[in-house]
Design a protein around this motif. Structure first.
Motif, PDB file in Angstrom:
ATOM      1  N   SER A 250      -1.532  -1.862  -3.347  1.00 12.50           N
ATOM      2  CA  SER A 250      -1.325  -2.147  -1.928  1.00 12.50           C
ATOM      3  C   SER A 250       0.071  -2.700  -1.641  1.00 12.50           C
ATOM      4  CB  SER A 250      -2.372  -3.151  -1.430  1.00 12.50           C
ATOM      5  OG  SER A 250      -2.283  -4.372  -2.149  1.00 12.50           O
TER       6      SER A 250
ATOM      7  N   GLY B 293      -8.909  -4.357  -8.159  1.00 14.31           N
ATOM      8  CA  GLY B 293      -9.902  -3.446  -7.584  1.00 14.31           C
ATOM      9  C   GLY B 293      -9.360  -2.703  -6.388  1.00 14.31           C
ATOM     10  N   ALA B 294     -10.065  -2.772  -5.266  1.00 12.92           N
ATOM     11  CA  ALA B 294      -9.700  -2.009  -4.072  1.00 12.92           C
ATOM     12  C   ALA B 294      -8.322  -2.375  -3.546  1.00 12.92           C
ATOM     13  CB  ALA B 294     -10.744  -2.232  -2.978  1.00 12.92           C
ATOM     14  N   ALA B 295      -7.836  -3.575  -3.861  1.00 20.01           N
ATOM     15  CA  ALA B 295      -6.530  -4.015  -3.362  1.00 20.01           C
ATOM     16  C   ALA B 295      -5.372  -3.524  -4.223  1.00 20.01           C
ATOM     17  CB  ALA B 295      -6.486  -5.537  -3.278  1.00 20.01           C
TER      18      ALA B 295
ATOM     19  N   ARG C 185      -9.209  -6.958  -0.224  1.00 25.49           N
ATOM     20  CA  ARG C 185     -10.413  -7.490  -0.866  1.00 25.49           C
ATOM     21  C   ARG C 185     -10.205  -7.422  -2.384  1.00 25.49           C
ATOM     22  NH1 ARG C 185     -10.774  -9.013   3.470  1.00 25.49           N
ATOM     23  NH2 ARG C 185     -12.508  -8.968   4.954  1.00 25.49           N
ATOM     24  N   CYS C 186      -9.497  -8.421  -2.920  1.00 27.37           N
ATOM     25  CA  CYS C 186      -9.242  -8.454  -4.359  1.00 27.37           C
ATOM     26  C   CYS C 186     -10.525  -8.807  -5.111  1.00 27.37           C
ATOM     27  CB  CYS C 186      -8.165  -9.476  -4.678  1.00 27.37           C
ATOM     28  SG  CYS C 186      -6.562  -9.112  -3.937  1.00 27.37           S
TER      29      CYS C 186
END
Length: 227
Positions: free
Chosen positions: A128, A123-125, A32-33
Protein backbone atom coordinates in the motif's frame (compact mmCIF):
# COMPACT_ATOMS: atom_id res chain seq x y z
CA UNK A 1 -11.07 16.45 13.62
CA UNK A 2 -11.95 13.22 15.44
CA UNK A 3 -9.61 12.01 18.18
CA UNK A 4 -9.52 8.76 20.11
CA UNK A 5 -7.23 10.00 22.88
CA UNK A 6 -4.73 12.70 23.83
CA UNK A 7 -2.26 11.95 26.62
CA UNK A 8 1.34 12.30 27.83
CA UNK A 9 3.71 9.36 28.10
CA UNK A 10 7.20 8.47 26.85
CA UNK A 11 7.98 7.96 23.20
CA UNK A 12 8.18 4.23 22.57
CA UNK A 13 9.73 4.13 19.10
CA UNK A 14 12.08 5.92 16.69
CA UNK A 15 15.21 7.93 17.51
CA UNK A 16 13.08 9.84 20.06
CA UNK A 17 12.60 6.67 22.16
CA UNK A 18 12.38 7.31 25.88
CA UNK A 19 11.61 11.03 25.69
CA UNK A 20 8.47 12.49 27.30
CA UNK A 21 5.91 12.99 24.53
CA UNK A 22 2.32 14.13 24.06
CA UNK A 23 0.35 11.76 21.83
CA UNK A 24 -2.56 12.96 19.72
CA UNK A 25 -4.30 9.83 18.41
CA UNK A 26 -6.69 10.29 15.51
CA UNK A 27 -9.70 8.10 14.79
CA UNK A 28 -10.08 6.10 11.60
CA UNK A 29 -7.80 4.07 9.35
CA UNK A 30 -8.16 3.05 5.71
CA UNK A 31 -5.84 0.04 6.06
CA UNK A 32 -6.25 -3.24 7.92
CA UNK A 33 -2.84 -4.60 8.89
CA UNK A 34 -2.90 -8.20 10.07
CA UNK A 35 -0.83 -7.34 13.16
CA UNK A 36 -2.55 -4.02 14.01
CA UNK A 37 -2.46 -3.15 17.73
CA UNK A 38 -4.75 -0.12 17.34
CA UNK A 39 -7.99 -1.57 16.05
CA UNK A 40 -9.86 0.40 18.70
CA UNK A 41 -9.15 3.50 16.58
CA UNK A 42 -11.06 2.28 13.52
CA UNK A 43 -14.37 3.73 14.68
CA UNK A 44 -15.61 6.20 17.24
CA UNK A 45 -13.68 9.11 18.65
CA UNK A 46 -14.85 12.58 19.57
CA UNK A 47 -14.81 15.82 17.55
CA UNK A 48 -12.30 18.52 18.54
CA UNK A 49 -11.59 21.97 17.19
CA UNK A 50 -8.04 23.13 16.62
CA UNK A 51 -8.33 25.39 19.65
CA UNK A 52 -9.47 22.52 21.88
CA UNK A 53 -6.56 20.31 20.80
CA UNK A 54 -4.04 23.08 21.42
CA UNK A 55 -5.56 23.78 24.85
CA UNK A 56 -5.22 20.12 25.84
CA UNK A 57 -1.62 20.02 24.61
CA UNK A 58 -0.80 23.19 26.56
CA UNK A 59 -2.36 21.67 29.68
CA UNK A 60 0.27 18.90 29.53
CA UNK A 61 3.16 21.38 29.61
CA UNK A 62 6.11 21.62 29.88
CA UNK A 63 6.43 18.77 27.39
CA UNK A 64 7.27 20.17 23.92
CA UNK A 65 7.42 16.93 21.89
CA UNK A 66 4.11 16.00 20.20
CA UNK A 67 3.32 12.96 18.07
CA UNK A 68 0.32 12.62 15.78
CA UNK A 69 -0.70 9.01 15.35
CA UNK A 70 -3.78 6.89 14.81
CA UNK A 71 -5.39 5.27 13.07
CA UNK A 72 -4.07 7.24 10.15
CA UNK A 73 -3.57 10.93 10.91
CA UNK A 74 -3.33 11.91 7.24
CA UNK A 75 -7.00 11.04 6.79
CA UNK A 76 -7.48 14.30 8.72
CA UNK A 77 -5.01 16.31 6.62
CA UNK A 78 -7.41 19.23 6.10
CA UNK A 79 -7.46 19.88 9.86
CA UNK A 80 -4.08 18.41 10.79
CA UNK A 81 -1.80 20.43 8.50
CA UNK A 82 -2.96 23.85 9.82
CA UNK A 83 -2.65 22.51 13.38
CA UNK A 84 0.94 21.49 12.65
CA UNK A 85 1.73 24.98 11.37
CA UNK A 86 0.39 26.59 14.55
CA UNK A 87 2.26 24.24 16.90
CA UNK A 88 5.52 24.69 14.99
CA UNK A 89 5.27 28.46 15.42
CA UNK A 90 4.80 27.86 19.15
CA UNK A 91 8.08 25.98 19.41
CA UNK A 92 6.83 22.39 19.56
CA UNK A 93 8.80 19.51 18.04
CA UNK A 94 6.34 17.47 16.00
CA UNK A 95 6.32 13.83 14.95
CA UNK A 96 3.82 11.92 12.83
CA UNK A 97 3.35 8.17 12.45
CA UNK A 98 1.85 7.42 9.04
CA UNK A 99 1.42 4.42 6.77
CA UNK A 100 2.77 6.25 3.73
CA UNK A 101 -0.34 5.36 1.76
CA UNK A 102 -1.60 8.97 1.78
CA UNK A 103 0.30 11.77 -0.05
CA UNK A 104 2.82 13.45 2.25
CA UNK A 105 4.05 16.31 0.07
CA UNK A 106 2.12 18.99 2.00
CA UNK A 107 3.39 17.98 5.45
CA UNK A 108 5.69 20.74 6.80
CA UNK A 109 9.34 19.79 6.36
CA UNK A 110 10.02 20.49 10.05
CA UNK A 111 7.74 17.60 11.08
CA UNK A 112 9.55 14.35 11.84
CA UNK A 113 7.68 11.74 9.78
CA UNK A 114 7.86 8.08 10.80
CA UNK A 115 6.72 6.43 7.58
CA UNK A 116 5.65 2.78 7.72
CA UNK A 117 6.29 0.62 4.65
CA UNK A 118 3.99 -2.38 4.89
CA UNK A 119 5.63 -5.79 4.50
CA UNK A 120 3.92 -8.96 3.17
CA UNK A 121 3.04 -9.97 6.74
CA UNK A 122 0.73 -6.96 6.98
CA UNK A 123 -1.77 -8.95 4.90
CA UNK A 124 -4.32 -6.85 3.02
CA UNK A 125 -2.32 -3.68 3.71
CA UNK A 126 0.83 -4.99 2.01
CA UNK A 127 2.01 -3.06 -1.06
CA UNK A 128 0.00 0.00 0.00
CA UNK A 129 3.02 2.31 0.26
CA UNK A 130 2.92 5.27 -2.14
CA UNK A 131 6.36 5.28 -3.77
CA UNK A 132 6.11 8.97 -4.63
CA UNK A 133 6.32 9.64 -0.87
CA UNK A 134 10.01 8.73 -1.03
CA UNK A 135 10.50 12.11 -2.67
CA UNK A 136 9.08 13.83 0.43
CA UNK A 137 11.57 12.27 2.85
CA UNK A 138 14.09 14.50 4.59
CA UNK A 139 16.79 14.00 7.20
CA UNK A 140 14.08 14.70 9.79
CA UNK A 141 12.31 11.48 8.81
CA UNK A 142 12.60 7.76 9.49
CA UNK A 143 11.22 4.77 7.59
CA UNK A 144 9.79 1.87 9.60
CA UNK A 145 9.17 -1.77 8.72
CA UNK A 146 7.08 -3.93 11.05
CA UNK A 147 8.28 -7.51 10.72
CA UNK A 148 6.55 -10.79 11.49
CA UNK A 149 8.94 -13.31 9.93
CA UNK A 150 11.96 -13.90 7.69
CA UNK A 151 10.01 -13.04 4.52
CA UNK A 152 9.17 -9.61 5.94
CA UNK A 153 12.82 -9.08 6.84
CA UNK A 154 13.99 -9.97 3.36
CA UNK A 155 11.38 -7.64 1.85
CA UNK A 156 12.59 -4.80 4.08
CA UNK A 157 16.26 -5.51 3.37
CA UNK A 158 15.65 -5.40 -0.39
CA UNK A 159 13.51 -2.23 -0.16
CA UNK A 160 16.16 -0.45 1.92
CA UNK A 161 18.86 -1.27 -0.62
CA UNK A 162 16.80 -0.67 -3.77
CA UNK A 163 15.60 2.77 -2.69
CA UNK A 164 18.76 3.77 -0.78
CA UNK A 165 16.63 4.80 2.17
CA UNK A 166 19.53 5.91 4.34
CA UNK A 167 20.43 8.51 1.71
CA UNK A 168 16.87 9.89 1.83
CA UNK A 169 15.97 9.77 5.52
CA UNK A 170 17.60 10.02 8.93
CA UNK A 171 17.38 6.28 9.41
CA UNK A 172 15.49 3.01 9.08
CA UNK A 173 13.61 1.19 11.84
CA UNK A 174 13.04 -2.56 11.97
CA UNK A 175 10.33 -3.39 14.49
CA UNK A 176 9.16 -6.91 15.46
CA UNK A 177 5.38 -7.16 15.40
CA UNK A 178 3.52 -8.10 18.56
CA UNK A 179 0.84 -10.74 18.73
CA UNK A 180 -2.70 -9.32 18.73
CA UNK A 181 -3.54 -11.31 21.87
CA UNK A 182 -0.48 -10.89 24.10
CA UNK A 183 -0.15 -12.12 27.63
CA UNK A 184 -0.10 -9.42 30.33
CA UNK A 185 3.60 -10.14 30.89
CA UNK A 186 6.07 -7.47 29.78
CA UNK A 187 8.22 -9.85 27.78
CA UNK A 188 9.58 -10.43 24.27
CA UNK A 189 7.58 -13.65 24.25
CA UNK A 190 4.70 -11.48 23.00
CA UNK A 191 6.62 -10.59 19.84
CA UNK A 192 5.81 -12.59 16.71
CA UNK A 193 9.47 -12.32 15.69
CA UNK A 194 12.12 -12.80 18.38
CA UNK A 195 14.17 -9.57 18.57
CA UNK A 196 17.36 -11.57 19.13
CA UNK A 197 16.75 -13.47 15.89
CA UNK A 198 16.17 -10.19 14.06
CA UNK A 199 19.40 -8.71 15.46
CA UNK A 200 21.31 -11.80 14.33
CA UNK A 201 19.97 -11.35 10.78
CA UNK A 202 20.81 -7.64 10.80
CA UNK A 203 24.36 -8.26 12.01
CA UNK A 204 24.95 -11.08 9.54
CA UNK A 205 23.76 -9.00 6.58
CA UNK A 206 25.17 -5.66 7.71
CA UNK A 207 21.79 -3.97 7.34
CA UNK A 208 22.03 -0.25 8.08
CA UNK A 209 18.98 0.01 10.32
CA UNK A 210 17.96 0.48 13.94
CA UNK A 211 16.17 -2.18 16.01
CA UNK A 212 12.93 -0.66 17.34
CA UNK A 213 11.25 -2.47 20.22
CA UNK A 214 8.18 -0.39 21.21
CA UNK A 215 9.45 0.10 24.75
CA UNK A 216 6.02 1.12 26.05
CA UNK A 217 5.03 -2.55 25.69
CA UNK A 218 7.77 -3.46 28.14
CA UNK A 219 7.16 -0.59 30.57
CA UNK A 220 3.42 -1.31 30.77
CA UNK A 221 1.32 -4.36 29.93
CA UNK A 222 1.28 -4.80 26.11
CA UNK A 223 -2.47 -4.17 25.69
CA UNK A 224 -2.64 -1.11 27.97
CA UNK A 225 -4.02 2.00 26.23
CA UNK A 226 -3.20 5.64 26.83
CA UNK A 227 0.47 5.03 27.65
Amino acid sequence: MHLIELYKSVQGESSFTGLPCIFVRFAGCNLRCAWCDSEYTFTGGNPFTQEEVIAQIEALAPCKLVEFTGGEPMLHAKELLPLMDVLLTQGYTLMMETSGERPLDLVPKAVHKIVDVKCPGAGAAANSFRLSNLETLTKNDEVKFVLTNRADYEFARAFIAEHRLNDLAAGVLLSPAFTKNPSPLRTVENATLDPRTLVEWMMHDGVDARLSLQIHKFIWEPMKKGV
